[in-house]
Design a protein around this motif. Structure first.
Motif, PDB file in Angstrom:
ATOM      1  N   ILE A  68      13.697  37.064 -14.134  1.00  0.00           N
ATOM      2  CA  ILE A  68      15.023  37.646 -13.903  1.00  0.00           C
ATOM      3  C   ILE A  68      15.335  37.644 -12.410  1.00  0.00           C
ATOM      4  O   ILE A  68      16.412  37.232 -11.979  1.00  0.00           O
ATOM      5  N   TYR A  69      14.370  38.107 -11.630  1.00  0.00           N
ATOM      6  CA  TYR A  69      14.550  38.146 -10.173  1.00  0.00           C
ATOM      7  C   TYR A  69      14.880  36.757  -9.639  1.00  0.00           C
ATOM      8  O   TYR A  69      15.837  36.580  -8.872  1.00  0.00           O
ATOM      9  N   TRP A  70      14.089  35.750 -10.012  1.00  0.00           N
ATOM     10  CA  TRP A  70      14.295  34.411  -9.478  1.00  0.00           C
ATOM     11  C   TRP A  70      15.598  33.788  -9.957  1.00  0.00           C
ATOM     12  O   TRP A  70      16.270  33.087  -9.196  1.00  0.00           O
ATOM     13  N   CYS A  71      15.979  34.044 -11.197  1.00  0.00           N
ATOM     14  CA  CYS A  71      17.266  33.515 -11.681  1.00  0.00           C
ATOM     15  C   CYS A  71      18.428  34.101 -10.889  1.00  0.00           C
ATOM     16  O   CYS A  71      19.331  33.378 -10.460  1.00  0.00           O
ATOM     17  N   PHE A  72      18.399  35.421 -10.681  1.00  0.00           N
ATOM     18  CA  PHE A  72      19.473  36.051  -9.911  1.00  0.00           C
ATOM     19  C   PHE A  72      19.443  35.621  -8.443  1.00  0.00           C
ATOM     20  O   PHE A  72      20.487  35.356  -7.848  1.00  0.00           O
ATOM     21  N   THR A  73      18.266  35.527  -7.867  1.00  0.00           N
ATOM     22  CA  THR A  73      18.161  35.182  -6.447  1.00  0.00           C
ATOM     23  C   THR A  73      18.552  33.726  -6.198  1.00  0.00           C
ATOM     24  O   THR A  73      19.427  33.443  -5.368  1.00  0.00           O
ATOM     25  N   LEU A  74      17.918  32.810  -6.910  1.00  0.00           N
ATOM     26  CA  LEU A  74      18.255  31.393  -6.720  1.00  0.00           C
ATOM     27  C   LEU A  74      19.676  31.093  -7.186  1.00  0.00           C
ATOM     28  O   LEU A  74      20.377  30.288  -6.556  1.00  0.00           O
ATOM     29  N   GLY A  75      20.084  31.725  -8.270  1.00  0.00           N
ATOM     30  CA  GLY A  75      21.448  31.535  -8.762  1.00  0.00           C
ATOM     31  C   GLY A  75      22.475  31.958  -7.729  1.00  0.00           C
ATOM     32  O   GLY A  75      23.465  31.253  -7.488  1.00  0.00           O
ATOM     33  N   THR A  76      22.254  33.093  -7.090  1.00  0.00           N
ATOM     34  CA  THR A  76      23.178  33.573  -6.061  1.00  0.00           C
ATOM     35  C   THR A  76      23.199  32.628  -4.863  1.00  0.00           C
ATOM     36  O   THR A  76      24.273  32.278  -4.360  1.00  0.00           O
ATOM     37  N   VAL A  77      22.030  32.217  -4.416  1.00  0.00           N
ATOM     38  CA  VAL A  77      21.969  31.306  -3.268  1.00  0.00           C
ATOM     39  C   VAL A  77      22.685  29.998  -3.599  1.00  0.00           C
ATOM     40  O   VAL A  77      23.539  29.533  -2.830  1.00  0.00           O
ATOM     41  N   LEU A  78      22.363  29.409  -4.737  1.00  0.00           N
ATOM     42  CA  LEU A  78      22.978  28.127  -5.097  1.00  0.00           C
ATOM     43  C   LEU A  78      24.478  28.270  -5.347  1.00  0.00           C
ATOM     44  O   LEU A  78      25.274  27.432  -4.904  1.00  0.00           O
ATOM     45  N   PHE A  79      24.871  29.326  -6.050  1.00  0.00           N
ATOM     46  CA  PHE A  79      26.290  29.506  -6.387  1.00  0.00           C
ATOM     47  C   PHE A  79      27.111  29.857  -5.146  1.00  0.00           C
ATOM     48  O   PHE A  79      28.006  29.114  -4.749  1.00  0.00           O
ATOM     49  N   SER A  80      26.806  30.983  -4.542  1.00  0.00           N
ATOM     50  CA  SER A  80      27.635  31.472  -3.434  1.00  0.00           C
ATOM     51  C   SER A  80      27.544  30.591  -2.196  1.00  0.00           C
ATOM     52  O   SER A  80      28.564  30.240  -1.597  1.00  0.00           O
ATOM     53  N   PHE A  81      26.328  30.211  -1.812  1.00  0.00           N
ATOM     54  CA  PHE A  81      26.187  29.458  -0.583  1.00  0.00           C
ATOM     55  C   PHE A  81      26.713  28.031  -0.709  1.00  0.00           C
ATOM     56  O   PHE A  81      27.165  27.454   0.281  1.00  0.00           O
ATOM     57  N   SER A  82      26.694  27.466  -1.909  1.00  0.00           N
ATOM     58  CA  SER A  82      27.305  26.146  -2.068  1.00  0.00           C
ATOM     59  C   SER A  82      28.825  26.254  -1.955  1.00  0.00           C
ATOM     60  O   SER A  82      29.470  25.359  -1.397  1.00  0.00           O
ATOM     61  N   ILE A  83      29.396  27.358  -2.443  1.00  0.00           N
ATOM     62  CA  ILE A  83      30.842  27.568  -2.275  1.00  0.00           C
ATOM     63  C   ILE A  83      31.177  27.692  -0.789  1.00  0.00           C
ATOM     64  O   ILE A  83      32.126  27.075  -0.310  1.00  0.00           O
ATOM     65  N   TYR A  84      30.392  28.483  -0.064  1.00  0.00           N
ATOM     66  CA  TYR A  84      30.637  28.613   1.381  1.00  0.00           C
ATOM     67  C   TYR A  84      30.582  27.238   2.047  1.00  0.00           C
ATOM     68  O   TYR A  84      31.448  26.900   2.861  1.00  0.00           O
ATOM     69  N   GLY A  85      29.567  26.461   1.717  1.00  0.00           N
ATOM     70  CA  GLY A  85      29.421  25.134   2.311  1.00  0.00           C
ATOM     71  C   GLY A  85      30.564  24.203   1.957  1.00  0.00           C
ATOM     72  O   GLY A  85      31.082  23.486   2.824  1.00  0.00           O
ATOM     73  N   LEU A  86      30.974  24.230   0.689  1.00  0.00           N
ATOM     74  CA  LEU A  86      32.084  23.377   0.262  1.00  0.00           C
ATOM     75  C   LEU A  86      33.384  23.750   0.970  1.00  0.00           C
ATOM     76  O   LEU A  86      34.112  22.879   1.450  1.00  0.00           O
ATOM     77  N   VAL A  87      33.663  25.038   1.026  1.00  0.00           N
ATOM     78  CA  VAL A  87      34.916  25.491   1.639  1.00  0.00           C
ATOM     79  C   VAL A  87      34.935  25.191   3.134  1.00  0.00           C
ATOM     80  O   VAL A  87      35.915  24.639   3.652  1.00  0.00           O
ATOM     81  N   LEU A  88      33.868  25.543   3.821  1.00  0.00           N
ATOM     82  CA  LEU A  88      33.844  25.344   5.273  1.00  0.00           C
ATOM     83  C   LEU A  88      33.838  23.863   5.649  1.00  0.00           C
ATOM     84  O   LEU A  88      34.513  23.460   6.602  1.00  0.00           O
ATOM     85  N   SER A  89      33.096  23.055   4.893  1.00  0.00           N
ATOM     86  CA  SER A  89      33.079  21.623   5.198  1.00  0.00           C
ATOM     87  C   SER A  89      34.430  20.981   4.888  1.00  0.00           C
ATOM     88  O   SER A  89      34.881  20.096   5.613  1.00  0.00           O
ATOM     89  N   ASP A  90      35.084  21.450   3.834  1.00  0.00           N
ATOM     90  CA  ASP A  90      36.409  20.939   3.493  1.00  0.00           C
ATOM     91  C   ASP A  90      37.417  21.298   4.591  1.00  0.00           C
ATOM     92  O   ASP A  90      38.261  20.489   4.965  1.00  0.00           O
ATOM     93  N   ALA A  91      37.312  22.503   5.119  1.00  0.00           N
ATOM     94  CA  ALA A  91      38.214  22.937   6.185  1.00  0.00           C
ATOM     95  C   ALA A  91      38.027  22.098   7.449  1.00  0.00           C
ATOM     96  O   ALA A  91      38.969  21.903   8.216  1.00  0.00           O
TER      97      ALA A  91
END
Length: 122
Positions: A68-91
């Protein structure tokens, strides 16, 4: 997985979501389009939601497992941080397209984490 590690992870996610949220609301408001800003905010919200979940799990340690811990932790990193990367790189005009498939993978891990939590509750 120790209780302390879960609480530290929750604290880091919460801390960063406040910093990123403020950064998005102030510094990025002038740089990002409305659509990009909304996407960035989705990443911040999901990061904070899962910081709170990890905090609750850390305080109620009997309800969690390493999976559970790893799913939430890795899921958050992959989900949220990929969005940050996509948005900032697109900008910046150089969208990091390889991050596109990472976001749904992170979302899938979050779903699995919730499913494992449900199963563990039974």
């Amino acid at each position: 997985m120790t209780q302390q590690i879960i609480l530290i992870t929750a604290s880091i996610f919460g801390l960063l979501s406040i910093i990123f949220g403020a950064f998005g609301a102030h510094a990025l408001k002038k740089i990002l389009s409305e659509e990009q800003l909304q996407s960035f905010e989705v990443g911040v919200k999901y990061q904070m939601y899962h910081a709170i979940v990890l905090l609750i799990l850390g305080l109620n340690y009997a309800f969690t497992t390493p999976a559970i811990y790893w799913c939430f932790t890795l899921g958050t990193v992959l989900f949220s941080f990929s969005i940050y990367g996509l948005v900032l790189s697109d900008a910046k005009g150089k969208k990091l397209r390889f991050l596109g498939p990472v976001t749904p993978l992170g979302g899938l891990l979050l779903v699995i984490g919730w499913l494992l939590l449900l199963i563990n509750a039974f």
